[in-house]
Design a protein around this motif. Structure first.
Motif, PDB file in Angstrom:
ATOM      1  N   UNK A  12     112.918 106.041 -57.257  1.00  0.00           N
ATOM      2  CA  UNK A  12     113.614 107.228 -57.023  1.00  0.00           C
ATOM      3  C   UNK A  12     112.982 108.374 -57.786  1.00  0.00           C
ATOM      4  N   UNK A  13     112.829 108.030 -59.156  1.00  0.00           N
ATOM      5  CA  UNK A  13     112.455 109.035 -60.019  1.00  0.00           C
ATOM      6  C   UNK A  13     110.716 109.618 -59.448  1.00  0.00           C
ATOM      7  N   UNK A  14     110.049 108.534 -58.915  1.00  0.00           N
ATOM      8  CA  UNK A  14     108.899 108.871 -58.332  1.00  0.00           C
ATOM      9  C   UNK A  14     108.928 109.672 -57.360  1.00  0.00           C
ATOM     10  N   UNK A  15     109.900 109.599 -56.300  1.00  0.00           N
ATOM     11  CA  UNK A  15     110.211 110.347 -55.185  1.00  0.00           C
ATOM     12  C   UNK A  15     110.413 111.454 -55.515  1.00  0.00           C
ATOM     13  N   UNK A  16     111.433 111.766 -56.456  1.00  0.00           N
ATOM     14  CA  UNK A  16     112.098 113.155 -56.732  1.00  0.00           C
ATOM     15  C   UNK A  16     110.741 114.087 -57.325  1.00  0.00           C
ATOM     16  N   UNK A  17     109.789 113.493 -58.266  1.00  0.00           N
ATOM     17  CA  UNK A  17     108.810 114.072 -58.817  1.00  0.00           C
ATOM     18  C   UNK A  17     107.828 114.518 -57.670  1.00  0.00           C
ATOM     19  N   UNK A  22     105.091 118.463 -54.147  1.00  0.00           N
ATOM     20  CA  UNK A  22     105.052 119.178 -52.799  1.00  0.00           C
ATOM     21  C   UNK A  22     105.378 120.411 -52.825  1.00  0.00           C
ATOM     22  N   UNK A  23     106.771 120.689 -53.311  1.00  0.00           N
ATOM     23  CA  UNK A  23     107.506 121.974 -53.160  1.00  0.00           C
ATOM     24  C   UNK A  23     106.497 123.036 -53.866  1.00  0.00           C
ATOM     25  N   UNK A  24     106.284 122.450 -55.009  1.00  0.00           N
ATOM     26  CA  UNK A  24     105.361 123.721 -55.891  1.00  0.00           C
ATOM     27  C   UNK A  24     104.267 124.073 -55.283  1.00  0.00           C
ATOM     28  N   UNK A  25     103.505 122.997 -54.419  1.00  0.00           N
ATOM     29  CA  UNK A  25     102.174 123.237 -53.843  1.00  0.00           C
ATOM     30  C   UNK A  25     102.436 124.179 -52.618  1.00  0.00           C
ATOM     31  N   UNK A  26     103.446 123.758 -51.885  1.00  0.00           N
ATOM     32  CA  UNK A  26     103.587 124.721 -50.644  1.00  0.00           C
ATOM     33  C   UNK A  26     104.150 126.034 -51.180  1.00  0.00           C
ATOM     34  N   UNK A  27     104.756 126.204 -52.264  1.00  0.00           N
ATOM     35  CA  UNK A  27     105.065 127.660 -52.700  1.00  0.00           C
ATOM     36  C   UNK A  27     103.725 128.503 -52.977  1.00  0.00           C
ATOM     37  N   UNK A  28     102.556 127.755 -53.223  1.00  0.00           N
ATOM     38  CA  UNK A  28     101.336 128.444 -53.495  1.00  0.00           C
ATOM     39  C   UNK A  28     100.957 129.231 -52.169  1.00  0.00           C
ATOM     40  N   UNK A  53     123.130 110.832 -61.846  1.00  0.00           N
ATOM     41  CA  UNK A  53     122.815 109.539 -62.024  1.00  0.00           C
ATOM     42  C   UNK A  53     123.215 108.614 -60.752  1.00  0.00           C
ATOM     43  N   UNK A  54     123.936 109.261 -60.007  1.00  0.00           N
ATOM     44  CA  UNK A  54     124.557 108.676 -58.825  1.00  0.00           C
ATOM     45  C   UNK A  54     123.269 108.361 -57.754  1.00  0.00           C
ATOM     46  N   UNK A  55     122.799 107.256 -57.345  1.00  0.00           N
ATOM     47  CA  UNK A  55     121.789 106.972 -56.692  1.00  0.00           C
ATOM     48  C   UNK A  55     121.915 107.330 -55.273  1.00  0.00           C
ATOM     49  N   UNK A  56     123.010 107.145 -54.901  1.00  0.00           N
ATOM     50  CA  UNK A  56     123.319 107.727 -53.561  1.00  0.00           C
ATOM     51  C   UNK A  56     123.202 109.244 -53.202  1.00  0.00           C
ATOM     52  N   UNK A  57     123.771 109.934 -54.259  1.00  0.00           N
ATOM     53  CA  UNK A  57     123.807 111.314 -54.268  1.00  0.00           C
ATOM     54  C   UNK A  57     122.066 111.725 -54.306  1.00  0.00           C
ATOM     55  N   UNK A  58     121.594 111.080 -55.168  1.00  0.00           N
ATOM     56  CA  UNK A  58     120.019 111.487 -55.467  1.00  0.00           C
ATOM     57  C   UNK A  58     119.180 111.360 -54.023  1.00  0.00           C
ATOM     58  N   UNK A  59     119.627 109.969 -53.465  1.00  0.00           N
ATOM     59  CA  UNK A  59     118.816 109.830 -52.034  1.00  0.00           C
ATOM     60  C   UNK A  59     119.374 111.075 -51.042  1.00  0.00           C
ATOM     61  N   UNK A  60     120.714 111.560 -51.181  1.00  0.00           N
ATOM     62  CA  UNK A  60     121.022 112.703 -50.431  1.00  0.00           C
ATOM     63  C   UNK A  60     120.233 113.804 -50.510  1.00  0.00           C
ATOM     64  N   UNK A  64     117.567 116.019 -48.256  1.00  0.00           N
ATOM     65  CA  UNK A  64     118.052 117.456 -48.195  1.00  0.00           C
ATOM     66  C   UNK A  64     116.742 118.278 -48.547  1.00  0.00           C
ATOM     67  N   UNK A  65     116.426 118.114 -49.561  1.00  0.00           N
ATOM     68  CA  UNK A  65     115.091 118.598 -50.098  1.00  0.00           C
ATOM     69  C   UNK A  65     113.839 118.428 -49.355  1.00  0.00           C
ATOM     70  N   UNK A  66     113.781 117.308 -48.674  1.00  0.00           N
ATOM     71  CA  UNK A  66     112.637 117.050 -47.713  1.00  0.00           C
ATOM     72  C   UNK A  66     112.695 118.073 -46.339  1.00  0.00           C
TER      73      UNK A  66
END
Length: 81
Positions: A12-17, A22-28, A53-60, A64-66
């Motif tokens: 999950x941490x790797x996916x968030x990073x 990706x968002x920062x690259x796109x912002x360029x 710390x809620x894994x389900x919330x992180x997945x959501x 949403x971020x993607x």
């Protein structure tokens, strides 16, 4: 105090990073007058949920971020950036 992480936490941490990078690259690709504000918004969104710390919330939040990143990318493509 040592924190313990299982494999799922690391994934999950790797996916968030990855999403953040990706968002920062796109912002360029954004117009120069909007780039700094966009980067600041991306950073604020990540910081706002940093202590989640809620894994389900992180997945959501990841899905949403993607979706938001995909919409931003499409909008920039339409504008020719």
């Amino acid at each position: 105090m040592a924190l313990t992480f299982d494999l799922q936490d690391f994934i999950l941490r790797a996916r968030v990073l990855k999403l953040y990078r990706q968002a920062l690259r796109t912002s360029r690709r954004a117009p120069s007058h909007a780039r700094d504000e966009l980067k600041q918004t991306i950073r604020q969104e990540m910081e706002k949920n940093r202590d989640c710390n809620d894994k389900q919330r992180i997945r959501f939040l990841l899905s949403e971020g993607l979706e938001r990143l995909k919409a931003l990318d499409k909008m920039l493509d339409m504008q020719g950036h």
